[in-house]
Design a protein around this motif. Structure first.
Motif, PDB file in Angstrom:
ATOM      1  N   THR A 237      38.935  33.725  49.980  1.00  0.00           N
ATOM      2  CA  THR A 237      38.906  35.201  50.038  1.00  0.00           C
ATOM      3  C   THR A 237      38.744  35.819  48.653  1.00  0.00           C
ATOM      4  O   THR A 237      38.461  37.012  48.550  1.00  0.00           O
ATOM      5  N   ALA A 238      38.946  35.007  47.619  1.00  0.00           N
ATOM      6  CA  ALA A 238      38.870  35.562  46.265  1.00  0.00           C
ATOM      7  C   ALA A 238      38.460  34.476  45.273  1.00  0.00           C
ATOM      8  O   ALA A 238      38.730  33.285  45.482  1.00  0.00           O
ATOM      9  N   ILE A 239      37.816  34.892  44.189  1.00  0.00           N
ATOM     10  CA  ILE A 239      37.401  33.966  43.128  1.00  0.00           C
ATOM     11  C   ILE A 239      37.814  34.549  41.778  1.00  0.00           C
ATOM     12  O   ILE A 239      37.511  35.701  41.459  1.00  0.00           O
ATOM     13  N   PHE A 240      38.518  33.724  40.997  1.00  0.00           N
ATOM     14  CA  PHE A 240      38.765  34.057  39.598  1.00  0.00           C
ATOM     15  C   PHE A 240      37.678  33.379  38.780  1.00  0.00           C
ATOM     16  O   PHE A 240      37.598  32.163  38.704  1.00  0.00           O
ATOM     17  N   CYS A 241      36.798  34.179  38.198  1.00  0.00           N
ATOM     18  CA  CYS A 241      35.709  33.674  37.353  1.00  0.00           C
ATOM     19  C   CYS A 241      36.168  33.756  35.896  1.00  0.00           C
ATOM     20  O   CYS A 241      36.576  34.824  35.437  1.00  0.00           O
ATOM     21  N   GLN A 242      36.059  32.639  35.187  1.00  0.00           N
ATOM     22  CA  GLN A 242      36.659  32.596  33.853  1.00  0.00           C
ATOM     23  C   GLN A 242      35.874  33.340  32.778  1.00  0.00           C
ATOM     24  O   GLN A 242      36.329  33.409  31.642  1.00  0.00           O
ATOM     25  N   ASN A 243      34.733  33.887  33.116  1.00  0.00           N
ATOM     26  CA  ASN A 243      34.161  34.932  32.269  1.00  0.00           C
ATOM     27  C   ASN A 243      33.228  35.796  33.102  1.00  0.00           C
ATOM     28  O   ASN A 243      32.927  35.488  34.267  1.00  0.00           O
ATOM     29  N   ASP A 244      32.764  36.879  32.519  1.00  0.00           N
ATOM     30  CA  ASP A 244      31.977  37.854  33.289  1.00  0.00           C
ATOM     31  C   ASP A 244      30.565  37.359  33.591  1.00  0.00           C
ATOM     32  O   ASP A 244      29.940  37.810  34.556  1.00  0.00           O
ATOM     33  N   ASN A 245      30.033  36.434  32.774  1.00  0.00           N
ATOM     34  CA  ASN A 245      28.739  35.822  33.108  1.00  0.00           C
ATOM     35  C   ASN A 245      28.834  35.076  34.440  1.00  0.00           C
ATOM     36  O   ASN A 245      27.935  35.151  35.285  1.00  0.00           O
ATOM     37  N   ILE A 246      29.916  34.341  34.611  1.00  0.00           N
ATOM     38  CA  ILE A 246      30.127  33.604  35.864  1.00  0.00           C
ATOM     39  C   ILE A 246      30.279  34.593  37.017  1.00  0.00           C
ATOM     40  O   ILE A 246      29.749  34.386  38.114  1.00  0.00           O
TER      41      ILE A 246
END
Length: 332
Positions: free
Chosen positions: A239-248
């Motif tokens: 339901t959610a994704i933590f992307c470790q930077n904004d490019n991702i």
């Protein structure tokens, strides 16, 4: 040809005072500094940079190693460092390591061969021992995004672990439990620390760590779309994704669009860095602010203060901040 002697005679100060004024030395009285620069302007004197360096035993330059010469992270880092250095009439010489230990080492040797007066180093590949050795060879040296106890007074880093925790906790607070994490390159300490922050938040909420929800991406744009596809194919309960930077996070937005998933509704996304575009995409991206401009300024000020034997209270631990926007849906 106009010489430094001509300037000293017109300004009625010694040649040594002229030299110190040109090099920005803090011991020069303000009235003498004004005399010197008025004389320089009147005579049209152009100081010889090489002669200045010989006279002062300085190159009037600071060397800087970064991972890359482009991108939303390194650009502001270099920009603010250079602005700060130029205010003191010094120049910044920048080289990049390009994720290669050999290239990082070569870049450092190049900067040292130019006899730079100090170093600002953002290294992913060199060991702590190697950086300690470099700091002994070229003093002052400031280390970015790395904490080395032996160089603690000259290290500037962000609390990446706290940043990962804040991002994940916000998703947990909004009722998400199936939270994936797309890391940067795990060879980078930033990625490992942000992942530890993610794990800390899950543990605090009593949610077991699931390795199937973790995939390794890249902090640049290369290959991240396929990484997001692989993650979503692996588990459709996310339901959610933590992307470790904004490019991702940008890649995640694209892939969600491909699959007719609405960010902020069907799936929630949190990024990291607070790049300029994060507030312009739709929905606006919730992200962790990385004070990268402050890091560049702090590094340059620390190097300059050490060069001039001045006191400067270094802010060595920068605090991340969660910027809440529109990309997270509340489930409870």
């Amino acid at each position: 040809m106009i010489t430094i002697k001509d300037v000293s005679e017109l300004a009625q100060v010694s040649q040594a005072t002229v030299s110190r004024a040109l090099n920005g030395h803090p011991t020069v009285k303000e009235e003498n500094k004004i005399k010197v620069f008025k004389a320089i302007e009147q005579l049209g004197y152009k100081p010889n940079a090489f002669a200045q360096a010989l006279a002062s035993s300085r190159s009037n330059s600071i060397g800087m190693l970064v991972g890359s010469l482009d991108g939303p992270f390194y650009g502001p880092l270099m920009h603010t460092a250079e602005n700060t250095v130029r205010q003191k009439n010094l120049h910044l010489i920048v080289t990049s390591g390009q994720e290669s230990k050999t290239k990082e080492s070569d870049s450092i040797r190049f900067l040292q061969s130019k006899q730079v007066d100090g170093l600002i180093i953002h290294s992913d590949m060199l060991s702590d021992d190697e950086l300690i050795k470099i700091a002994k060879e070229t003093s002052p040296t400031v280390i970015l995004n790395r904490y080395i106890p032996e160089l603690s007074e000259n290290c500037i880093c962000i609390d990446n672990e706290l940043g990962g925790y804040l991002a994940t906790k916000y998703l947990l607070d909004n009722g998400h439990e199936k939270i994936a994490c797309i890391t940067g390159q795990l060879s980078k300490i930033d990625s490992r620390d942000r992942l530890q922050g993610y794990r800390n938040a899950l543990s605090e909420y009593g949610i077991p760590y699931d390795a199937n929800l973790i995939v390794e991406g890249r902090f640049d744009h290369e290959g991240n779309h396929e990484t997001v596809r692989r993650l979503l194919d692996r588990n459709n309960e996310i339901t959610a994704i933590f992307c470790q930077n904004d490019n991702i996070a940008l890649a995640a937005y694209d892939v969600c669009s491909e699959r007719n998933l609405s960010v902020g509704d069907d799936i929630s996304i949190v990024g990291f860095d607070n790049d300029t575009y994060s507030q312009h995409i739709r929905p606006k991206l919730t992200t962790v602010n990385f004070p990268v401009s402050e890091m560049g300024t702090e590094a340059a000020k620390r190097v300059l203060s050490l060069l001039n034997n001045e006191s400067y209270p270094l802010n060595g631990k920068l605090t991340p901040e969660l910027i809440i926007r529109d990309s997270v849906k509340k489930l409870n």
